[in-house]
Design a protein around this motif. Structure first.
Motif, PDB file in Angstrom:
ATOM      1  N   GLU A 115       0.811  -1.217   0.000  1.00 23.88           N
ATOM      2  CA  GLU A 115       0.000   0.000   0.000  1.00 23.88           C
ATOM      3  C   GLU A 115       0.843   1.265   0.000  1.00 23.88           C
ATOM      4  N   SER A 116       2.043   1.200   0.569  1.00 17.22           N
ATOM      5  CA  SER A 116       2.859   2.404   0.754  1.00 17.22           C
ATOM      6  C   SER A 116       3.893   2.620  -0.328  1.00 17.22           C
ATOM      7  N   ARG A 117       4.201   1.609  -1.078  1.00 17.33           N
ATOM      8  CA  ARG A 117       5.264   1.702  -2.071  1.00 17.33           C
ATOM      9  C   ARG A 117       4.883   2.638  -3.215  1.00 17.33           C
ATOM     10  N   TYR A 118       5.849   2.945  -4.075  1.00 16.45           N
ATOM     11  CA  TYR A 118       5.621   3.828  -5.222  1.00 16.45           C
ATOM     12  C   TYR A 118       4.537   3.249  -6.127  1.00 16.45           C
ATOM     13  N   GLN A 119       3.544   4.094  -6.431  1.00 16.93           N
ATOM     14  CA  GLN A 119       2.443   3.691  -7.302  1.00 16.93           C
ATOM     15  C   GLN A 119       2.085   4.844  -8.231  1.00 16.93           C
ATOM     16  N   VAL A 120       1.587   4.491  -9.394  1.00 17.01           N
ATOM     17  CA  VAL A 120       1.171   5.492 -10.380  1.00 17.01           C
ATOM     18  C   VAL A 120      -0.300   5.294 -10.694  1.00 17.01           C
ATOM     19  N   GLU A 121      -1.070   6.351 -10.565  1.00 17.41           N
ATOM     20  CA  GLU A 121      -2.491   6.321 -10.882  1.00 17.41           C
ATOM     21  C   GLU A 121      -2.695   6.601 -12.356  1.00 17.41           C
ATOM     22  N   TYR A 122      -3.356   5.662 -13.040  1.00 19.59           N
ATOM     23  CA  TYR A 122      -3.588   5.842 -14.474  1.00 19.59           C
ATOM     24  C   TYR A 122      -4.690   4.888 -14.920  1.00 19.59           C
ATOM     25  N   ARG A 123      -5.634   5.394 -15.664  1.00 21.95           N
ATOM     26  CA  ARG A 123      -6.754   4.604 -16.171  1.00 21.95           C
ATOM     27  C   ARG A 123      -7.536   3.912 -15.063  1.00 21.95           C
ATOM     28  N   PHE A 163      10.026  16.807 -15.136  1.00 21.38           N
ATOM     29  CA  PHE A 163      10.336  15.384 -15.008  1.00 21.38           C
ATOM     30  C   PHE A 163       9.728  14.800 -13.735  1.00 21.38           C
ATOM     31  N   LYS A 164       9.762  15.559 -12.656  1.00 20.92           N
ATOM     32  CA  LYS A 164       9.186  15.068 -11.403  1.00 20.92           C
ATOM     33  C   LYS A 164       7.683  14.868 -11.530  1.00 20.92           C
ATOM     34  N   LEU A 165       7.027  15.736 -12.301  1.00 19.51           N
ATOM     35  CA  LEU A 165       5.599  15.567 -12.530  1.00 19.51           C
ATOM     36  C   LEU A 165       5.316  14.326 -13.368  1.00 19.51           C
ATOM     37  N   VAL A 166       6.178  14.045 -14.325  1.00 20.71           N
ATOM     38  CA  VAL A 166       6.001  12.856 -15.154  1.00 20.71           C
ATOM     39  C   VAL A 166       6.004  11.599 -14.289  1.00 20.71           C
ATOM     40  N   PHE A 167       6.883  11.572 -13.283  1.00 20.50           N
ATOM     41  CA  PHE A 167       7.021  10.391 -12.426  1.00 20.50           C
ATOM     42  C   PHE A 167       6.254  10.527 -11.115  1.00 20.50           C
ATOM     43  N   PHE A 168       5.259  11.404 -11.104  1.00 14.78           N
ATOM     44  CA  PHE A 168       4.538  11.695  -9.871  1.00 14.78           C
ATOM     45  C   PHE A 168       3.917  10.434  -9.274  1.00 14.78           C
ATOM     46  N   SER A 169       3.991  10.307  -7.963  1.00 12.45           N
ATOM     47  CA  SER A 169       3.513   9.114  -7.264  1.00 12.45           C
ATOM     48  C   SER A 169       2.160   9.349  -6.603  1.00 12.45           C
ATOM     49  N   ALA A 170       1.372   8.298  -6.508  1.00  9.74           N
ATOM     50  CA  ALA A 170       0.110   8.352  -5.786  1.00  9.74           C
ATOM     51  C   ALA A 170       0.311   8.105  -4.302  1.00  9.74           C
ATOM     52  N   THR A 171       1.552   7.801  -3.902  1.00 10.24           N
ATOM     53  CA  THR A 171       1.873   7.590  -2.493  1.00 10.24           C
ATOM     54  C   THR A 171       2.992   8.549  -2.097  1.00 10.24           C
ATOM     55  N   ASP A 172       3.432   8.433  -0.861  1.00 11.59           N
ATOM     56  CA  ASP A 172       4.502   9.309  -0.387  1.00 11.59           C
ATOM     57  C   ASP A 172       5.875   8.887  -0.893  1.00 11.59           C
ATOM     58  N   PRO A 326      -2.326  18.010  -4.007  1.00 10.91           N
ATOM     59  CA  PRO A 326      -2.091  16.828  -3.180  1.00 10.91           C
ATOM     60  C   PRO A 326      -1.490  15.710  -4.025  1.00 10.91           C
ATOM     61  N   PRO A 327      -0.454  15.029  -3.538  1.00  9.14           N
ATOM     62  CA  PRO A 327       0.224  14.003  -4.335  1.00  9.14           C
ATOM     63  C   PRO A 327      -0.706  12.934  -4.876  1.00  9.14           C
ATOM     64  N   LYS A 328      -1.690  12.492  -4.086  1.00 14.17           N
ATOM     65  CA  LYS A 328      -2.514  11.367  -4.509  1.00 14.17           C
ATOM     66  C   LYS A 328      -3.488  11.732  -5.621  1.00 14.17           C
ATOM     67  N   SER A 329      -3.561  13.011  -6.008  1.00 19.48           N
ATOM     68  CA  SER A 329      -4.443  13.415  -7.088  1.00 19.48           C
ATOM     69  C   SER A 329      -3.664  13.760  -8.350  1.00 19.48           C
TER      70      SER A 329
END
Length: 523
Positions: A115-123, A163-172, A326-329
């Motif tokens: 749940e806490s690891r790096y994740q990307v929200e898409y589709r 570049f940081k926005l391209v790799f933006f994470s849904a988690t911390d 907010p990062p998760k959005s």
């Protein structure tokens, strides 16, 4: 002295010294040397060994499973996120996407829980591991950021913030080795421009694109999508930021939008979201041990960075976006109205990677050597037992991915693809150990089981990678010995074993042995 004991680098230097070299200095061979170096590692390894009985049993099981699944290059395009010509991607789009993908295909594992690891929200999903990288690229393209266009990587618009926005994470947790990934993109962009660029093509981003982006920045708020609206297949269930603010920041960047589509399954180095057919096969490799909490494939060392100008027309907007949203959005920050995207002028195609492929002359080995020659970040080499050895994981997987993406045709046609070896990473050694193909010395076994890190280039790490390459070669030979018409090669065996390892970990409760922990750019 066996031929495999000869130091070919020293021999070539001696030939050149005495005017006996049979190659011009700029000529690139099709022999990568990876397989010979893997055998050298195996012959001199003391902490990793190959069990011949386990190898024969694994070969029989793997062949049966691959036959039942009709495992082939066709599976590449069935991955949920891989680009396809049928989606509207052109050949140059496909080639550039795959180059970008494999340039950054490393170090996705995490010590955090699922749940806490790096994740990307898409589709409407959250993607992890290798899938998170591909999701980042697709998300950026959908949002008008030409992240797979090499010319963009060294342009003034490609700031750290972008570049940081391209790799933006849904988690911390952010993507591992983010700074190195940014440095690799810029370095590769410069190499492609210098060695494979066309003087008639623009070096930067088209002025017309930047001008149109500035116009979109001033778009009225009424033209922006509402919060929670379905945007390019991403339904934002959580609270979303002001979409007009996200559009403003992203639309000031040059566009290269591509259509999105659904797919079903994965091949070669991806975290599968759906169950793989035939996954119950090779049951003997699985134990009842619960899955390890978090890890998923990867690693790297710092590379040189190119200093960029800190102020660009887009930096102020991206700073505001990263501080206020907010990062998760994060997916909403890439949302643009469809009518706006259609109105944007297209970025001129970048053919530098295509010219690189043309120099390879349909030789996978020559392509691998060209990558290692021109790009430091593809030069996956180290020393073992007093000899330089080449492993070249990402360079080889680039050739393999092109082969899979184009189904062996056009830019995926290689006359010598069967000479490519297995891609030495984390998951395949882990799976080979579970299949009783690889065995470890007690100290190495303890290091891996206790999740202790291992430096890149450490003798143990080199033995794990080299012996894995040689073990897959022995499996390939055994399959062809028993089934001469099997049509199998190391690429397909590697893809299959990787998929199997991921599937066993997710579906069957995990593998008894964790993967080794090495953080580097090589895999």
């Amino acid at each position: 002295m066996d031929d495999d004991d000869i130091d070919l680098d020293l021999l070539d230097l001696l030939r050149q010294r005495f005017g006996m070299s049979n190659q011009q200095s700029d000529e690139v061979s099709s022999d990568t040397g990876v397989l010979n170096d893997a055998k050298h590692i195996y012959d001199n390894a003391i902490d990793v060994s190959i069990d011949m009985y386990g190898t024969k049993a694994a070969a029989a099981s793997i062949h049966t499973a691959m036959e039942q699944q009709s495992y082939s290059t066709n599976a590449w395009s069935q991955h949920d996120l891989h680009p396809k010509l049928s989606e509207g991607f052109s050949e140059v789009d496909m080639v550039n996407f795959i180059f970008t993908m494999d340039l950054l295909n490393f170090s996705f594992w995490s010590e955090l829980d699922a749940e806490s690891r790096y994740q990307v929200e898409y589709r409407g999903k959250r993607w992890t591991g290798y899938n998170s990288l591909v999701a980042c690229l697709r998300r950026a393209l959908d949002g008008g950021v030409p992240i797979t266009t090499p010319r963009f990587w060294s342009s003034a618009q490609a700031t750290d913030e972008v570049f940081k926005l391209v790799f933006f994470s849904a988690t911390d947790e952010q993507i591992p080795l983010l700074e190195q990934r940014i440095a690799l993109l810029r370095e590769a962009g410069e190499v492609l421009n210098e060695s494979f660029g066309d003087p008639e093509e623009p070096e930067g981003v088209d002025d017309a694109v930047a001008e149109k982006g500035a116009q979109l920045l001033s778009a009225e708020e009424s033209d922006t999508p509402d919060e929670g609206q379905l945007i390019e297949g991403v339904e934002h269930e959580s609270e979303a930021p002001d979409s007009n603010q996200g559009e403003a920041a992203m639309s000031n960047l040059p566009p290269e939008s591509r259509p999105a589509a659904d797919r079903s399954q994965l091949i070669g180095g991806a975290d599968q979201e759906s169950e793989v057919p035939g996954s119950a096969l090779i049951d003997g490799a699985v134990s009842d041990v619960p899955p390890e909490s978090g890890p998923d494939v990867g690693m790297n060392q710092p590379l040189r960075r190119t200093e960029r100008e800190s102020e660009t027309p887009v930096s102020a907007q991206t700073d505001a976006l990263t501080s206020d949203v907010p990062p998760k959005s994060s997916p909403a920050s890439f949302a643009l109205e469809a009518k706006e995207r259609k109105a944007k002028p297209e970025l001129k195609p970048d053919h530098s990677v295509m010219r690189l492929l043309e120099k390879a002359e349909h030789s996978a080995g020559k392509l691998v050597n060209l990558l290692a020659k021109h790009f430091p970040c593809f030069r996956d080499e180290t020393r073992f037992d007093g000899k330089k050895v080449r492993l070249l994981k990402r360079a080889q997987i680039l050739a393999a991915d092109l082969w899979g993406a184009f189904n062996g045709q056009d830019y995926g046609h290689f006359d010598d693809v069967d000479n490519i070896t297995m891609f030495a990473d984390y998951r395949v050694p882990q799976m080979l150990h579970s299949l009783s193909v690889l065995t470890y010395s007690p100290p190495l076994d303890n290091r891996i089981r206790t999740l202790q890190p291992m430096d890149s280039g450490h003798s143990w790490e080199v033995q794990l990678r080299g012996c894995s390459i040689w073990a897959v070669e022995l499996i390939r030979r055994e399959i062809l010995r028993v089934h001469p018409d099997a049509g199998v090669n190391a690429v397909l065996i590697d893809f299959f074993l990787y998929d199997l390892a991921k599937d066993k970990e997710r579906v069957a409760g995990g593998l008894a042995m964790p993967h080794h922990r090495t953080r580097s750019i090589w895999y």
